[in-house]
Design a protein around this motif. Sequence first.
Motif, mmCIF file in Angstrom:
data_model
loop_
_atom_site.group_PDB
_atom_site.id
_atom_site.type_symbol
_atom_site.label_atom_id
_atom_site.label_comp_id
_atom_site.label_asym_id
_atom_site.label_seq_id
_atom_site.Cartn_x
_atom_site.Cartn_y
_atom_site.Cartn_z
ATOM 1 N N VAL A 30 -8.711 2.454 0.983
ATOM 2 C CA VAL A 30 -7.486 1.570 1.363
ATOM 3 C C VAL A 30 -8.074 0.904 2.499
ATOM 4 N N ALA A 55 -0.787 -6.936 4.324
ATOM 5 C CA ALA A 55 -0.398 -5.764 3.670
ATOM 6 C C ALA A 55 0.698 -5.151 4.305
ATOM 7 N N GLY A 87 -3.048 4.630 -2.651
ATOM 8 C CA GLY A 87 -4.115 5.318 -2.208
ATOM 9 C C GLY A 87 -4.262 6.778 -1.966
ATOM 10 N N LEU A 128 -1.355 -1.318 -3.978
ATOM 11 C CA LEU A 128 -2.626 -0.338 -3.883
ATOM 12 C C LEU A 128 -2.192 0.985 -3.723
ATOM 13 N N CYS A 173 0.888 -1.194 0.059
ATOM 14 C CA CYS A 173 -0.045 -0.044 -0.027
ATOM 15 C C CYS A 173 0.878 1.292 -0.034
ATOM 16 N N PHE A 228 2.552 -0.927 4.658
ATOM 17 C CA PHE A 228 2.191 0.456 4.171
ATOM 18 C C PHE A 228 3.352 1.335 4.265
#
Length: 362
Positions: free
Chosen positions: A153, A241, A147, A145, A56, A243
Amino acid sequence: MSKVERHDETPVSACRSREDADFDGCAASFSSCCESVRNREVDSSVSVDLHEPVICIVGPTASGKTDVAQEVALRLGAAVISADSMQIYRGMDIGTGKIGREERRVEHFGLDMCDPGEPYSAALFQDYARSCFRLLDEQGRRSVLAGGTGLYVRAAIDDYRFPRGEQVQNPVRDYYARMLEEKGAQALWELLNLRDPESAALIHPNNTRRVIRAFEMIELEHTTYARQHEGFSHMGQSVPALFFGLAVDADILNRRIERRVDSMVEQGLVHEVESLLGDGFETALTAREAIGYKEIVAAMRGECTLDEGIEQIKTATRRYAKRQRTWWRKDARVKWIDANDADIERMAEEIVAASTHAGMRA
Protein backbone atom coordinates in the motif's frame (compact mmCIF):
# COMPACT_ATOMS: atom_id res chain seq x y z
CA MET A 1 -8.26 -4.88 -25.18
CA SER A 2 -7.22 -1.92 -23.08
CA LYS A 3 -3.67 -1.20 -22.03
CA VAL A 4 -2.34 -0.13 -18.69
CA GLU A 5 0.55 2.22 -19.30
CA ARG A 6 3.09 4.12 -17.29
CA HIS A 7 3.59 7.82 -17.86
CA ASP A 8 6.66 6.94 -19.94
CA GLU A 9 4.54 4.61 -22.11
CA THR A 10 6.20 1.48 -20.76
CA PRO A 11 3.44 -1.18 -20.83
CA VAL A 12 2.61 -2.84 -17.55
CA SER A 13 0.33 -5.82 -17.14
CA ALA A 14 -3.09 -5.32 -15.61
CA CYS A 15 -4.16 -8.90 -16.24
CA ARG A 16 -5.70 -10.62 -13.25
CA SER A 17 -6.15 -14.20 -14.47
CA ARG A 18 -5.48 -16.26 -17.54
CA GLU A 19 -9.04 -17.53 -17.49
CA ASP A 20 -10.78 -14.34 -16.44
CA ALA A 21 -12.05 -13.38 -19.89
CA ASP A 22 -14.89 -11.31 -18.45
CA PHE A 23 -12.47 -8.64 -17.29
CA ASP A 24 -10.44 -6.88 -19.97
CA GLY A 25 -6.81 -6.73 -18.96
CA CYS A 26 -3.94 -5.32 -20.95
CA ALA A 27 -1.91 -6.64 -23.84
CA ALA A 28 1.40 -6.55 -22.03
CA SER A 29 2.46 -9.72 -20.20
CA PHE A 30 3.61 -9.93 -16.60
CA SER A 31 7.11 -10.72 -17.84
CA SER A 32 7.24 -7.46 -19.77
CA CYS A 33 6.28 -5.65 -16.56
CA CYS A 34 9.24 -7.29 -14.84
CA GLU A 35 11.53 -6.40 -17.73
CA SER A 36 10.41 -2.78 -17.72
CA VAL A 37 11.65 -2.23 -14.18
CA ARG A 38 14.56 -4.65 -14.04
CA ASN A 39 17.97 -3.10 -13.39
CA ARG A 40 16.79 0.46 -13.20
CA GLU A 41 16.08 2.75 -10.30
CA VAL A 42 12.38 3.41 -9.81
CA ASP A 43 11.70 7.12 -9.47
CA SER A 44 8.71 7.29 -7.18
CA SER A 45 9.22 11.01 -6.71
CA VAL A 46 7.19 11.63 -9.88
CA SER A 47 3.73 12.52 -8.63
CA VAL A 48 0.67 10.81 -10.08
CA ASP A 49 -2.00 13.34 -11.01
CA LEU A 50 -5.53 11.97 -10.62
CA HIS A 51 -8.91 13.65 -10.83
CA GLU A 52 -9.97 12.00 -7.55
CA PRO A 53 -7.88 10.43 -4.80
CA VAL A 54 -7.40 6.70 -4.44
CA ILE A 55 -9.48 5.21 -1.63
CA CYS A 56 -7.24 2.97 0.51
CA ILE A 57 -8.97 0.43 2.74
CA VAL A 58 -6.56 -1.07 5.25
CA GLY A 59 -6.58 -3.06 8.45
CA PRO A 60 -5.85 -6.53 9.82
CA THR A 61 -6.75 -9.79 8.15
CA ALA A 62 -10.35 -10.92 8.77
CA SER A 63 -11.50 -7.32 9.33
CA GLY A 64 -13.61 -7.32 6.16
CA LYS A 65 -11.39 -5.33 3.76
CA THR A 66 -12.22 -7.40 0.67
CA ASP A 67 -15.99 -7.14 1.05
CA VAL A 68 -15.97 -3.48 2.07
CA ALA A 69 -13.68 -2.54 -0.82
CA GLN A 70 -15.99 -4.22 -3.31
CA GLU A 71 -19.07 -2.54 -1.83
CA VAL A 72 -17.38 0.87 -1.97
CA ALA A 73 -16.34 0.25 -5.57
CA LEU A 74 -19.89 -0.77 -6.49
CA ARG A 75 -21.30 2.46 -5.09
CA LEU A 76 -18.73 4.63 -6.86
CA GLY A 77 -18.42 2.78 -10.16
CA ALA A 78 -14.80 2.12 -9.25
CA ALA A 79 -12.44 -0.84 -9.51
CA VAL A 80 -10.56 -2.67 -6.75
CA ILE A 81 -6.78 -3.08 -6.74
CA SER A 82 -5.67 -5.78 -4.33
CA ALA A 83 -2.50 -4.95 -2.38
CA ASP A 84 -1.78 -8.42 -1.04
CA SER A 85 1.63 -10.01 -1.58
CA MET A 86 0.19 -13.56 -1.57
CA GLN A 87 -2.99 -13.06 -3.58
CA ILE A 88 -0.89 -12.24 -6.65
CA TYR A 89 -0.17 -15.98 -6.99
CA ARG A 90 -2.31 -18.20 -9.20
CA GLY A 91 -3.78 -21.24 -7.47
CA MET A 92 -3.23 -19.88 -3.97
CA ASP A 93 -6.88 -19.00 -3.48
CA ILE A 94 -8.43 -20.52 -0.37
CA GLY A 95 -5.42 -20.07 1.90
CA THR A 96 -5.00 -16.39 0.99
CA GLY A 97 -8.69 -15.50 1.38
CA LYS A 98 -8.83 -14.41 -2.26
CA ILE A 99 -12.23 -13.31 -3.51
CA GLY A 100 -13.59 -15.93 -5.92
CA ARG A 101 -14.31 -15.09 -9.55
CA GLU A 102 -17.98 -15.78 -9.05
CA GLU A 103 -18.06 -13.31 -6.15
CA ARG A 104 -16.48 -10.41 -8.04
CA ARG A 105 -19.12 -7.83 -8.86
CA VAL A 106 -16.61 -5.17 -9.91
CA GLU A 107 -13.33 -5.27 -11.80
CA HIS A 108 -10.44 -6.50 -9.68
CA PHE A 109 -6.74 -5.93 -10.34
CA GLY A 110 -3.73 -7.43 -8.58
CA LEU A 111 -4.96 -11.03 -8.40
CA ASP A 112 -3.52 -14.14 -10.07
CA MET A 113 -0.62 -12.36 -11.74
CA CYS A 114 2.12 -14.99 -11.50
CA ASP A 115 2.87 -18.54 -10.45
CA PRO A 116 3.79 -19.36 -6.83
CA GLY A 117 7.46 -18.67 -6.22
CA GLU A 118 7.86 -16.39 -9.22
CA PRO A 119 9.91 -13.32 -8.25
CA TYR A 120 7.80 -10.33 -7.31
CA SER A 121 8.42 -7.29 -5.13
CA ALA A 122 6.95 -4.11 -3.73
CA ALA A 123 8.81 -2.24 -6.46
CA LEU A 124 6.98 -4.16 -9.16
CA PHE A 125 3.71 -3.58 -7.36
CA GLN A 126 4.42 0.14 -7.16
CA ASP A 127 4.76 0.31 -10.94
CA TYR A 128 1.73 -1.91 -11.46
CA ALA A 129 -0.63 -0.15 -9.05
CA ARG A 130 0.18 3.34 -10.30
CA SER A 131 -0.44 2.17 -13.87
CA CYS A 132 -3.83 0.89 -12.76
CA PHE A 133 -4.58 4.23 -11.08
CA ARG A 134 -3.76 6.10 -14.29
CA LEU A 135 -5.78 3.77 -16.50
CA LEU A 136 -8.87 3.98 -14.32
CA ASP A 137 -8.55 7.74 -13.96
CA GLU A 138 -8.41 8.10 -17.75
CA GLN A 139 -11.65 6.11 -17.88
CA GLY A 140 -13.26 8.44 -15.36
CA ARG A 141 -13.25 5.78 -12.64
CA ARG A 142 -11.88 5.78 -9.12
CA SER A 143 -9.46 3.28 -7.64
CA VAL A 144 -10.09 1.41 -4.39
CA LEU A 145 -6.85 -0.04 -3.02
CA ALA A 146 -7.56 -2.89 -0.59
CA GLY A 147 -4.46 -3.51 1.46
CA GLY A 148 -3.44 -6.57 3.37
CA THR A 149 0.29 -5.94 2.80
CA GLY A 150 1.22 -2.61 4.34
CA LEU A 151 4.42 -2.18 2.33
CA TYR A 152 2.52 -2.70 -0.92
CA VAL A 153 0.00 0.00 0.00
CA ARG A 154 2.69 2.47 0.97
CA ALA A 155 4.80 1.66 -2.08
CA ALA A 156 1.80 2.38 -4.30
CA ILE A 157 0.91 5.67 -2.62
CA ASP A 158 3.98 7.13 -0.96
CA ASP A 159 7.30 8.51 -2.15
CA TYR A 160 9.03 5.20 -1.62
CA ARG A 161 12.14 4.76 -3.78
CA PHE A 162 13.56 1.39 -4.68
CA PRO A 163 17.20 0.81 -5.63
CA ARG A 164 18.54 -0.62 -8.86
CA GLY A 165 18.20 -4.38 -8.77
CA GLU A 166 15.46 -4.41 -6.12
CA GLN A 167 12.80 -5.59 -8.54
CA VAL A 168 13.80 -9.03 -9.81
CA GLN A 169 17.48 -9.81 -10.35
CA ASN A 170 19.64 -8.88 -7.40
CA PRO A 171 23.10 -10.44 -6.89
CA VAL A 172 23.41 -9.01 -3.37
CA ARG A 173 20.15 -10.63 -2.36
CA ASP A 174 21.20 -13.90 -3.99
CA TYR A 175 24.53 -13.86 -2.13
CA TYR A 176 22.96 -13.47 1.29
CA ALA A 177 20.17 -15.91 0.45
CA ARG A 178 22.86 -18.54 -0.20
CA MET A 179 24.54 -17.60 3.08
CA LEU A 180 21.20 -18.09 4.83
CA GLU A 181 20.87 -21.58 3.37
CA GLU A 182 24.44 -22.51 4.32
CA LYS A 183 24.79 -20.93 7.78
CA GLY A 184 21.28 -20.30 9.05
CA ALA A 185 19.22 -17.33 10.21
CA GLN A 186 21.09 -16.64 13.45
CA ALA A 187 24.50 -16.49 11.75
CA LEU A 188 23.13 -14.15 9.09
CA TRP A 189 21.67 -11.82 11.73
CA GLU A 190 24.92 -11.86 13.73
CA LEU A 191 26.81 -10.72 10.64
CA LEU A 192 24.34 -7.86 10.24
CA ASN A 193 24.80 -7.03 13.91
CA LEU A 194 28.53 -6.70 13.34
CA ARG A 195 28.12 -4.46 10.31
CA ASP A 196 25.06 -2.45 11.33
CA PRO A 197 24.03 -2.97 14.97
CA GLU A 198 21.40 -0.21 14.90
CA SER A 199 19.50 -1.93 12.10
CA ALA A 200 20.00 -5.39 13.59
CA ALA A 201 18.39 -4.17 16.81
CA LEU A 202 15.19 -3.43 14.88
CA ILE A 203 14.97 -6.80 13.11
CA HIS A 204 14.20 -10.21 14.59
CA PRO A 205 16.77 -12.84 13.54
CA ASN A 206 13.99 -15.02 12.14
CA ASN A 207 12.82 -12.23 9.83
CA THR A 208 15.39 -13.29 7.26
CA ARG A 209 13.79 -11.38 4.40
CA ARG A 210 14.25 -8.12 6.30
CA VAL A 211 17.77 -9.07 7.40
CA ILE A 212 18.74 -9.61 3.76
CA ARG A 213 17.01 -6.37 2.83
CA ALA A 214 19.21 -4.59 5.39
CA PHE A 215 22.33 -5.90 3.65
CA GLU A 216 20.95 -4.71 0.31
CA MET A 217 20.45 -1.22 1.70
CA ILE A 218 24.04 -1.10 2.95
CA GLU A 219 25.59 -2.36 -0.26
CA LEU A 220 23.23 -1.02 -2.94
CA GLU A 221 21.78 2.15 -1.47
CA HIS A 222 24.59 3.28 0.84
CA THR A 223 22.11 3.78 3.64
CA THR A 224 20.78 1.60 6.45
CA TYR A 225 17.52 0.00 7.45
CA ALA A 226 17.59 2.00 10.69
CA ARG A 227 17.87 5.33 8.87
CA GLN A 228 15.07 4.40 6.49
CA HIS A 229 12.94 3.17 9.37
CA GLU A 230 13.37 6.52 11.12
CA GLY A 231 12.28 8.47 8.05
CA PHE A 232 9.49 6.15 6.96
CA SER A 233 6.82 7.89 9.02
CA HIS A 234 7.76 11.25 7.48
CA MET A 235 7.61 10.07 3.87
CA GLY A 236 5.50 12.18 1.53
CA GLN A 237 2.83 11.00 -0.87
CA SER A 238 3.28 10.61 -4.62
CA VAL A 239 -0.35 9.62 -5.22
CA PRO A 240 -3.41 11.49 -3.87
CA ALA A 241 -5.18 9.11 -1.51
CA LEU A 242 -7.57 8.81 1.41
CA PHE A 243 -6.97 6.12 4.02
CA PHE A 244 -9.70 4.23 5.85
CA GLY A 245 -8.94 1.54 8.41
CA LEU A 246 -11.28 -1.18 9.62
CA ALA A 247 -11.01 -1.35 13.40
CA VAL A 248 -11.94 -4.60 15.15
CA ASP A 249 -11.46 -5.34 18.85
CA ALA A 250 -8.79 -7.99 19.40
CA ASP A 251 -11.13 -10.57 20.96
CA ILE A 252 -13.65 -10.24 18.13
CA LEU A 253 -10.91 -10.39 15.52
CA ASN A 254 -9.41 -13.53 17.05
CA ARG A 255 -12.79 -15.27 16.94
CA ARG A 256 -13.18 -14.26 13.30
CA ILE A 257 -9.74 -15.67 12.52
CA GLU A 258 -10.72 -18.97 14.18
CA ARG A 259 -13.85 -19.20 12.03
CA ARG A 260 -12.00 -18.06 8.92
CA VAL A 261 -9.36 -20.78 9.18
CA ASP A 262 -11.97 -23.45 9.91
CA SER A 263 -13.91 -22.28 6.85
CA MET A 264 -10.78 -22.49 4.70
CA VAL A 265 -10.29 -26.10 5.72
CA GLU A 266 -13.95 -26.87 4.99
CA GLN A 267 -13.64 -25.22 1.56
CA GLY A 268 -10.78 -27.52 0.60
CA LEU A 269 -7.50 -25.95 1.75
CA VAL A 270 -5.82 -29.35 2.08
CA HIS A 271 -6.81 -30.28 -1.48
CA GLU A 272 -5.53 -26.90 -2.72
CA VAL A 273 -2.16 -27.55 -1.09
CA GLU A 274 -2.02 -31.06 -2.57
CA SER A 275 -2.75 -29.66 -6.02
CA LEU A 276 -0.05 -26.99 -5.74
CA LEU A 277 2.47 -29.54 -4.52
CA GLY A 278 1.58 -31.72 -7.48
CA ASP A 279 2.35 -28.78 -9.76
CA GLY A 280 5.83 -28.45 -8.27
CA PHE A 281 5.37 -25.42 -6.02
CA GLU A 282 6.63 -26.88 -2.73
CA THR A 283 9.34 -24.24 -2.23
CA ALA A 284 6.81 -21.42 -2.55
CA LEU A 285 4.37 -23.11 -0.17
CA THR A 286 6.93 -23.57 2.58
CA ALA A 287 8.18 -19.96 2.49
CA ARG A 288 8.06 -18.07 5.77
CA GLU A 289 5.22 -15.80 4.64
CA ALA A 290 3.03 -18.60 3.24
CA ILE A 291 0.71 -18.76 6.25
CA GLY A 292 -1.91 -21.45 5.75
CA TYR A 293 0.22 -23.43 3.34
CA LYS A 294 3.48 -24.25 5.09
CA GLU A 295 1.56 -25.64 8.07
CA ILE A 296 -0.47 -28.01 5.89
CA VAL A 297 2.70 -29.11 4.09
CA ALA A 298 4.26 -29.87 7.49
CA ALA A 299 1.25 -32.03 8.37
CA MET A 300 1.54 -33.88 5.06
CA ARG A 301 5.21 -34.58 5.81
CA GLY A 302 4.26 -36.06 9.15
CA GLU A 303 5.93 -33.27 11.11
CA CYS A 304 2.65 -32.64 12.95
CA THR A 305 -0.95 -33.78 12.83
CA LEU A 306 -3.47 -32.00 10.63
CA ASP A 307 -5.24 -30.62 13.71
CA GLU A 308 -1.93 -29.29 15.01
CA GLY A 309 -1.22 -27.72 11.63
CA ILE A 310 -4.61 -25.99 11.65
CA GLU A 311 -3.95 -24.60 15.13
CA GLN A 312 -0.58 -23.34 13.92
CA ILE A 313 -2.32 -21.50 11.07
CA LYS A 314 -4.64 -19.81 13.55
CA THR A 315 -1.75 -18.79 15.80
CA ALA A 316 0.33 -17.46 12.90
CA THR A 317 -2.67 -15.55 11.51
CA ARG A 318 -3.39 -13.92 14.87
CA ARG A 319 0.23 -12.79 15.09
CA TYR A 320 0.14 -11.47 11.54
CA ALA A 321 -3.07 -9.55 12.26
CA LYS A 322 -1.43 -7.98 15.31
CA ARG A 323 1.51 -6.81 13.17
CA GLN A 324 -0.91 -5.35 10.63
CA ARG A 325 -2.76 -3.42 13.34
CA THR A 326 0.51 -2.08 14.72
CA TRP A 327 1.66 -1.01 11.25
CA TRP A 328 -1.44 1.06 10.49
CA ARG A 329 -1.98 2.47 13.97
CA LYS A 330 1.21 4.46 13.45
CA ASP A 331 -0.18 6.16 10.34
CA ALA A 332 -2.02 9.36 11.27
CA ARG A 333 -3.67 9.54 7.84
CA VAL A 334 -5.95 6.61 8.57
CA LYS A 335 -9.56 7.38 9.47
CA TRP A 336 -10.73 4.40 11.51
CA ILE A 337 -14.14 2.83 10.90
CA ASP A 338 -15.78 0.63 13.55
CA ALA A 339 -15.87 -2.85 12.03
CA ASN A 340 -16.89 -4.86 15.08
CA ASP A 341 -20.39 -5.60 13.76
CA ALA A 342 -19.16 -6.66 10.29
CA ASP A 343 -21.87 -4.50 8.70
CA ILE A 344 -20.40 -4.20 5.21
CA GLU A 345 -23.04 -1.81 3.85
CA ARG A 346 -22.78 0.54 6.82
CA MET A 347 -18.97 0.67 6.59
CA ALA A 348 -19.07 1.22 2.84
CA GLU A 349 -21.59 4.03 3.29
CA GLU A 350 -19.33 5.76 5.81
CA ILE A 351 -16.32 5.50 3.53
CA VAL A 352 -18.19 6.71 0.45
CA ALA A 353 -19.65 9.67 2.37
CA ALA A 354 -16.27 10.63 3.81
CA SER A 355 -14.45 10.29 0.50
CA THR A 356 -17.11 12.26 -1.35
CA HIS A 357 -16.95 15.05 1.23
CA ALA A 358 -13.15 15.12 1.02
CA GLY A 359 -13.32 15.30 -2.77
CA MET A 360 -15.72 18.27 -2.62
CA ARG A 361 -13.40 20.15 -0.25
CA ALA A 362 -10.43 19.45 -2.54
